[in-house]
Structures are given as C-alpha cells and as structure tokens.
Design a protein around this motif. Structure first.
Motif, mmCIF file in Angstrom:
data_model
loop_
_atom_site.group_PDB
_atom_site.id
_atom_site.type_symbol
_atom_site.label_atom_id
_atom_site.label_comp_id
_atom_site.label_asym_id
_atom_site.label_seq_id
_atom_site.Cartn_x
_atom_site.Cartn_y
_atom_site.Cartn_z
ATOM 1 N N LEU A 8 -6.885 -46.801 35.792
ATOM 2 C CA LEU A 8 -7.354 -45.830 34.793
ATOM 3 C C LEU A 8 -6.639 -45.985 33.461
ATOM 4 C CD1 LEU A 8 -7.505 -42.264 36.451
ATOM 5 C CD2 LEU A 8 -9.420 -43.604 35.572
ATOM 6 N N ASP A 9 -7.376 -45.854 32.368
ATOM 7 C CA ASP A 9 -6.765 -45.812 31.043
ATOM 8 C C ASP A 9 -6.539 -44.336 30.695
ATOM 9 O OD1 ASP A 9 -5.977 -45.905 28.441
ATOM 10 O OD2 ASP A 9 -7.786 -46.883 27.681
ATOM 11 N N LEU A 10 -5.279 -43.910 30.753
ATOM 12 C CA LEU A 10 -4.982 -42.486 30.507
ATOM 13 C C LEU A 10 -4.446 -42.246 29.103
ATOM 14 C CD1 LEU A 10 -3.314 -41.306 33.853
ATOM 15 C CD2 LEU A 10 -5.648 -40.898 33.037
ATOM 16 N N SER A 11 -4.475 -43.273 28.248
ATOM 17 C CA SER A 11 -3.843 -43.071 26.937
ATOM 18 C C SER A 11 -4.497 -41.913 26.201
ATOM 19 C CB SER A 11 -3.863 -44.350 26.099
ATOM 20 O OG SER A 11 -5.107 -44.976 26.206
ATOM 21 N N VAL A 28 4.822 -36.730 37.058
ATOM 22 C CA VAL A 28 4.850 -36.658 35.589
ATOM 23 C C VAL A 28 5.363 -37.982 35.015
ATOM 24 C CG1 VAL A 28 6.042 -35.602 33.606
ATOM 25 C CG2 VAL A 28 5.024 -34.144 35.372
ATOM 26 N N TYR A 29 6.434 -38.522 35.595
ATOM 27 C CA TYR A 29 6.977 -39.794 35.081
ATOM 28 C C TYR A 29 5.908 -40.879 35.091
ATOM 29 C CZ TYR A 29 11.835 -38.237 34.729
ATOM 30 O OH TYR A 29 12.983 -37.600 34.352
ATOM 31 N N SER A 30 5.167 -40.971 36.199
ATOM 32 C CA SER A 30 4.199 -42.077 36.243
ATOM 33 C C SER A 30 3.053 -41.836 35.263
ATOM 34 C CB SER A 30 3.708 -42.342 37.669
ATOM 35 O OG SER A 30 3.117 -41.200 38.216
ATOM 36 N N LEU A 31 2.684 -40.581 35.035
ATOM 37 C CA LEU A 31 1.627 -40.305 34.050
ATOM 38 C C LEU A 31 2.097 -40.662 32.641
ATOM 39 C CD1 LEU A 31 0.332 -36.851 35.395
ATOM 40 C CD2 LEU A 31 -0.955 -38.997 35.355
ATOM 41 N N ILE A 32 3.333 -40.243 32.309
ATOM 42 C CA ILE A 32 3.888 -40.525 30.980
ATOM 43 C C ILE A 32 3.977 -42.033 30.739
ATOM 44 C CG2 ILE A 32 6.076 -40.427 29.667
ATOM 45 C CD1 ILE A 32 4.729 -37.819 29.565
ATOM 46 N N GLU A 33 4.405 -42.750 31.773
ATOM 47 C CA GLU A 33 4.513 -44.218 31.650
ATOM 48 C C GLU A 33 3.170 -44.853 31.344
ATOM 49 O OE1 GLU A 33 6.081 -46.523 34.789
ATOM 50 O OE2 GLU A 33 8.154 -45.964 34.352
ATOM 51 N N ASP A 69 -6.151 -22.981 32.958
ATOM 52 C CA ASP A 69 -5.316 -24.171 32.699
ATOM 53 C C ASP A 69 -6.138 -25.460 32.794
ATOM 54 O OD1 ASP A 69 -2.780 -22.920 32.288
ATOM 55 O OD2 ASP A 69 -2.634 -22.566 34.444
ATOM 56 N N LEU A 70 -7.290 -25.388 33.471
ATOM 57 C CA LEU A 70 -8.094 -26.614 33.663
ATOM 58 C C LEU A 70 -8.955 -26.952 32.453
ATOM 59 C CD1 LEU A 70 -9.288 -25.992 37.354
ATOM 60 C CD2 LEU A 70 -7.327 -27.326 36.579
ATOM 61 N N ASN A 71 -9.025 -26.036 31.479
ATOM 62 C CA ASN A 71 -9.880 -26.294 30.318
ATOM 63 C C ASN A 71 -9.410 -27.547 29.570
ATOM 64 O OD1 ASN A 71 -11.207 -23.997 31.017
ATOM 65 N ND2 ASN A 71 -10.283 -22.697 29.421
ATOM 66 N N ASN A 72 -10.356 -28.410 29.246
ATOM 67 C CA ASN A 72 -10.098 -29.650 28.475
ATOM 68 C C ASN A 72 -9.197 -30.665 29.177
ATOM 69 O OD1 ASN A 72 -11.578 -28.592 26.274
ATOM 70 N ND2 ASN A 72 -9.776 -27.355 25.752
ATOM 71 N N ILE A 73 -9.084 -30.538 30.486
ATOM 72 C CA ILE A 73 -8.214 -31.454 31.223
ATOM 73 C C ILE A 73 -9.042 -32.593 31.816
ATOM 74 C CG2 ILE A 73 -6.721 -31.642 33.274
ATOM 75 C CD1 ILE A 73 -5.352 -30.129 31.023
ATOM 76 N N PHE A 74 -8.444 -33.800 31.799
ATOM 77 C CA PHE A 74 -9.119 -34.996 32.334
ATOM 78 C C PHE A 74 -8.779 -35.202 33.808
ATOM 79 C CE2 PHE A 74 -9.056 -39.659 33.060
ATOM 80 C CZ PHE A 74 -10.384 -39.949 32.761
ATOM 81 N N LEU A 75 -7.498 -34.957 34.142
ATOM 82 C CA LEU A 75 -7.012 -35.269 35.509
ATOM 83 C C LEU A 75 -5.976 -34.224 35.912
ATOM 84 C CD1 LEU A 75 -5.807 -38.783 36.626
ATOM 85 C CD2 LEU A 75 -4.217 -36.879 36.677
ATOM 86 N N VAL A 76 -5.993 -33.839 37.196
ATOM 87 C CA VAL A 76 -5.115 -32.762 37.663
ATOM 88 C C VAL A 76 -4.299 -33.215 38.874
ATOM 89 C CG1 VAL A 76 -5.077 -30.414 38.641
ATOM 90 C CG2 VAL A 76 -6.814 -31.032 36.937
#
Ligand code: PQ2
Ligand code: NAD
Length: 212
Positions: A8-11, A28-33, A69-76
C-alpha cells in the motif's frame, strides 16, 4: 483461504490507531515509516507515543474511541485491550468499507500487518496468515541476518540503470540481457558477501556491453 498480499502507498493518507499501548506503538511506528499521517485516539499513551506527539510526528486526541474518529480516515487499526470497543470499531468500519485491523480478532480484520525487513526500497514481508505472528517474527529476524543493508544500496543502483534501459534501449533482447545480467548469480554472490566494488563493476559492465 490465503491472503492477497499487496503493497500500500500510505503517503499522506490519514490513518487512525485506536489505543495508546504497546501494540498501538508498534503499529504506529510501521505506519510512520511508510509515510502515513497518523492519528491516535486513547485515554493514555506509552512514553514512546507521548514523545511522538510532543515532537509533532503524530496527531493525538485524548479520550475514548468515538465513531466520529473514523471521519476522513483511510485505514484503521484498533489496538485497545477492550474487546467490546474493538468489536464496535470493527462493526463501524465494516459499514463504512474501511481498511481495518483489529489486533485481537483476526476474523474481523480485512488486512494483517506482516513482519517486514526493510532495506531502503526493498521490503521483505512475512505473513503466516495470522496463524503464528511469533513465527513471522522469527523468520523476519533470520532474513535480517541474510539480507544486509547493502541490498538497499544495490537496489538504488540497479533501479537507476533499469529506468535508463527501459527509456533508451529499444531492442527487447538487449534490454532483457542487461536487466538479467545486473542480477545474475555472480553479482548476487558479490552482493551477499558485501563486495560492493565488484558489484558496481559488474553491473556497469553489464550495462555497457548490452548497449554496444
Ligand atoms: C507480524 C507482526 C506485525 C506487527 O504487529 O507489526 C504481527 N504480530 C507481531 C507480533 C506478535 N503478536 C503476538 C505475539 C505474541 C505471541 C503469539 O501470540 O503468537 C507476537 C510476538 C512478539 O510480540 O514478539 C500476539 C498476537 N497477534 C495477533 C493476536 C490475535 C490473535 O491471533 O487472535 C495475538 C494474540 C494476542 C493475545 O494474546 O491476546 C494477531 C496478529 N498479529 C499480526 C502481526 C497479524 C498476523 C501476522 C501474520 O500473518 O503472521 C495479526 C493477525 C493481526 C495484526 O496485528 O496485524 C508482529 C511481529 C513483528 C516483528 O517482530 O517483525
Ligand atoms: N495483533 C498483535 O500483534 C497483538 C500482539 C499482542 C497483543 N495483542 C492484543 O492487543 C491488545 C492490546 O495490547 P497492548 O499490549 O497494547 O495493551 P495495553 O494495555 O498496553 O494498551 C491498551 C490501550 O488501549 C486503550 N484503550 C482502552 N479502551 C479504549 C477506548 N475505549 N478507546 C481508546 N483507547 C482505549 C488503553 O488506554 C491502552 O492505552 C491486547 O488485548 C492483545 O489481545 C495483539
């Protein structure tokens, strides 16, 4: 049934992590990376997550999870220690068709997080389809000793040449020959033993000989 593995491209995608404990911190660390924009929601945070909020690396709303909290969120990722909250998040996400990972309930996830070895642009992901995350970790640790940092440098080198070849070599056979020679066994053996001088020499000569 096996999972369909994608990259996935999460940028700049807004990702929500619910809970501020140990598991949340790892996710969180892996998402930030991966360049994601991360928001955390929870009544309290680990010291590591607190640091990340203070240094502006993640967004934080202190409090219990709310469906808004889910508004405008791509992935949870729901990483609370409360089964009922995790169940509620799963239900709310399913009705909104969101990408969702519930850390204590594999059957409510539509994706799992694999164990990953990262070497620059090279990622080697290990998944056990949720059957043994500990085995995934062990295999990741073993792969880390086999695939050293030089693999990232190597990938940068051959990626540049590959782009040049794709753009400038029109003969299909020549193109194939250059691309194959850059990753031939001899080059990979030099790479494995960290002989970057020989690696560079061989890939440049593969490039030059293919272009003459
Ligand atoms: C790979 C990794 C990635 C990451 O999290 O970043 C990851 N778990 C890791 C470690 C780990 N997790 C657990 C242990 C303790 C030993 C054990 O239980 O085996 C250890 C070992 C440790 O901590 O060393 C406990 C655990 N995990 C899950 C449950 C729920 C359940 O199975 O019901 C429970 C029981 C909780 C409880 O007891 O209540 C579920 C999931 N864990 C996954 C991923 C997904 C499947 C991945 C796959 O396909 O293999 C999946 C399905 C969902 C998800 O989280 O994405 C990361 C290693 C990273 C690395 O080191 O590189
Ligand atoms: N998937 C995995 O890789 C994995 C690995 C180990 C454990 N687990 C599971 O993950 C769960 C969490 O583990 P942990 O070690 O991070 O626990 P933890 O106790 O360190 O953290 C749980 C967090 O959830 C927060 N929380 C509780 N209710 C909340 C709510 N309503 N809204 C927002 N946040 C809330 C708590 O404040 C706390 O910060 C465990 O219960 C375990 O079942 C999963």
């Amino acid at each position: 049934m096996g999972h369909y593995l994608i990259s996935l491209d999460l940028s700049d995608k807004l990702c929500l992590v619910i809970g501020g404990g140990q598991v949340a911190e790892r996710k969180v660390y892996s998402l930030i990376e991966s360049g994601a924009l991360v928001r955390v929601v929870g009544p309290e945070l680990t010291p590591g997550l607190k640091d990340m909020v203070e240094s502006g690396r993640i967004l934080y709303r202190q409090g219990q999870y709310l469906p808004a909290d889910l508004n405008n969120i791509f992935l949870v990722i729901s990483a609370t220690d409360n089964k009922e909250v995790n169940r509620q998040v799963a239900e709310d996400c399913a009705s909104r068709n969101l990408l969702v990972n519930i850390v204590d309930t594999p059957e409510k996830c539509n994706f799992f997080v694999p164990a990953v070895v990262k070497r620059g642009g090279l990622s080697i992901a290990v998944s056990t389809s949720g059957r043994s995350p500990l085995l995934a970790r062990k295999i990741r640790e073993e792969l880390e000793t086999t695939y050293g940092l030089q693999y990232g440098e190597f990938l940068d080198l051959i990626a540049d040449i590959r782009r040049d070849v794709i753009n400038n070599v029109s003969d299909k056979n020549k193109k194939k020959e250059i691309l194959e020679n850059m990753v031939c066994d001899e080059v990979l053996d030099f790479l494995k033993s960290g002989r970057m001088d020989m690696v560079k020499e061989r890939i440049l000569s593969a490039y030059r000989s293919g272009r003459t």
